[in-house]
Design an enzyme around this catalytic site. Structure first.
Site, mmCIF file in Angstrom:
data_model
loop_
_atom_site.group_PDB
_atom_site.id
_atom_site.type_symbol
_atom_site.label_atom_id
_atom_site.label_comp_id
_atom_site.label_asym_id
_atom_site.label_seq_id
_atom_site.Cartn_x
_atom_site.Cartn_y
_atom_site.Cartn_z
ATOM 1 C CB ALA A 246 -0.904 0.005 1.234
ATOM 2 C CG ASP A 247 0.487 4.208 -3.155
ATOM 3 O OD1 ASP A 247 0.668 4.279 -4.384
ATOM 4 O OD2 ASP A 247 -0.645 4.363 -2.632
ATOM 5 C CB SER A 248 1.125 7.960 1.020
ATOM 6 O OG SER A 248 1.584 8.451 -0.215
ATOM 7 C CG ASP B 138 -2.951 2.048 -2.333
ATOM 8 O OD1 ASP B 138 -1.825 1.609 -2.633
ATOM 9 O OD2 ASP B 138 -3.897 2.115 -3.138
ATOM 10 N NE ARG C 202 -3.520 5.075 -6.891
ATOM 11 C CZ ARG C 202 -2.677 4.731 -5.941
ATOM 12 N NH1 ARG C 202 -1.387 4.863 -6.148
ATOM 13 N NH2 ARG C 202 -3.104 4.268 -4.783
#
Lengths: 160, 305
Positions: free
Chosen positions: A110-112, A114, B151
């Site tokens: 998970a990135d920021s 997310d 995204r």
């Protein structure tokens, strides 16, 4: 953070919690025993909550990180399940990826963005407001679930 | 496309060619595409470069894809930095030492006689599932963020912006009527804000996105739009010493870079950010893609070299 000098003992707790399920077993391990090992500072009277226990790492339990391990009886299983469901959806995880309360977000890639999306979805789901400072300490499913319950409780009690 | 190195040697003994350090106001961006890495023996070579702690972190990632990504990120950082050492001398990537600053940002350290000191070489890394990028500068803190152009945002974009972005930014986004364009602008803005907090060394939690505003001024006759940051928490703080560059990378990603302006040059003069972009497969090849259509500047003064 408190250093644990009894890694074997916590390993024991971990096995009990996960082999036998639920948090009831932890209540069975006597509070006096826990206090003896870790000092009364670490065992809060309410809710049998051990906070921020850290120890030198040991092998064999890859899901436990060296930096943080939290044993908490406060979050309801339904809350944990809801968090897991939301995390699964946000990160588009494969069904075979196992998620437990101990799972850390960083392990799932998970990135920021997310993390922030997850927080926002949880805020809407539980009708709460998470302050930025609190979100600093959200690294695992369990921590999120605990924070949610705390905020829900505070809201119910009229605090914000 | 100029190929700098084509070396199919599988021995890591000395296949890395040295590199000249970036000059002031220059960023070198190196990136890898995880899909290009299928050789198990090559991945094992990369694993050998990592510290025990890094190896452990790779192995705690859930699933092969995430483990590969974590491995490539560390291998990219180590092999790239190893080539930039002083006097054009390549050091063993294994010998590099890193530490985290107070907010958790990784930095390179040098061992000196009286302990460790920070290196003048700065780097920052960012990854998506399909691309991992590393930016390198000298004597300037750097932040880089990449996001896939496609995204998808799970939440409602304006609701998200109202929750996390500044007033000006919300207004800017709400004026966009086309939802797809709005989504793209959101992603670009996110990368700029992320690059800024990463350059500050503070990360998202310690520099809440609501406390600063990123403004993209419209393109002038010279063709380049300016990007500026203002802090609403500390209006008096020096925010005009940060320079931004936003560009499209490899047709698939938006990339933002934030670095400190060169203190020696006149702050009033608009000095472009010099940018070199290379796609790499460590120990195998580098391909320079700056100046091609694989790097398309979108905002900020960028000069590709």
């Amino acid at each position: 953070m408190f250093l644990c000098f009894f890694p074997g003992f916590l390993q024991y707790i971990y096995i009990y919690k996960h082999v036998f399920g639920g948090d009831m077993l932890l209540e069975g391990l006597s509070i006096s025993c826990l206090r003896h090992c870790y000092g009364s500072l670490m065992v809060q009277a309410a809710g049998l909550k051990l906070v921020s226990v850290g120890w030198a790492k040991f092998t064999g339990f890859p899901s436990l990180k060296a930096s943080r391990f939290r044993v908490s009886c406060s979050a309801k299983p339904e809350t944990v399940e809801k968090v897991i469901e939301i995390v699964r959806k946000q990160l588009a995880l494969k069904p075979e990826t196992v998620l437990t309360s101990e799972t850390e977000f960083v392990e799932l890639g998970a990135d920021s963005l997310d993390t922030v999306e997850i927080v926002m979805t949880l805020e809407e789901e539980f009708d709460i407001n998470v302050e930025e400072e609190s979100s600093q300490n959200i690294t695992s499913v369990q921590e999120v679930a605990d924070l949610i319950e705390k905020l829900v409780q505070q809201k119910a009690q009229g605090e914000s | 496309m100029r190929s700098f190195q084509r070396n199919f040697s599988v021995s890591p003994s000395c296949p890395l060619l040295p590199l000249q350090l970036p000059s002031p106001m220059e960023t070198h961006v190196w990136f890898v595409l995880p899909d290009e890495f299928k050789s198990v023996s090559l991945l094992n070579q990369y694993m050998e470069l990592l510290s025990p702690c890094e190896k452990e972190n790779v192995l705690t990632m859930r699933g092969d894809q995430l483990q590969k990504r974590a491995l490539l990120a560390r291998a990219l950082v180590r092999t790239t930095i190893a080539r930039y050492q002083i006097n054009n001398h390549v050091v063993d990537p294994r010998s590099l030492k890193f530490r985290k600053n107070i907010h958790g940002k990784p930095e390179l350290v040098w061992k000196s006689d009286d302990g460790q000191c920070p290196s003048p070489l700065h780097f920052n890394i960012s990854h998506t599932s399909s691309l991992i990028a590393c930016g390198v500068t000298v004597n300037s803190p750097i932040g880089i963020d990449v996001e896939e152009k496609q995204r998808k945002i799970k939440n409602n974009i304006l609701a998200f912006a109202r929750r996390y972005f500044s007033l000006y930014e919300v207004e800017h986004l709400s004026m966009i009527s086309d939802s797809e364009v709005q989504r793209q602008e959101f992603v670009k803005l996110w990368t700029l804000k992320e690059a800024y907090v990463k350059a500050l060394g503070r990360g998202f939690s310690a520099a809440p996105f609501k406390t600063f505003t990123i403004r993209v001024k419209d393109a002038t006759n010279s063709g380049a739009s300016e990007v500026a940051v203002e802090s609403s928490d500390h209006p008096e703080s020096l925010t005009n010493n940060w320079q931004f560059g936003l560009f499209e990378l490899a047709s698939s990603h938006y990339a933002s870079i934030c670095m400190e302006k060169d203190k020696t040059s006149d702050v009033a003069m608009r000095v472009p950010m010099r940018l070199t972009v290379r796609k790499t497969i460590p120990f195998v090849e580098d391909i320079c893609i700056s100046g091609t259509d694989a790097v398309v500047p979108i905002a900020g003064l960028i000069k590709q070299v």
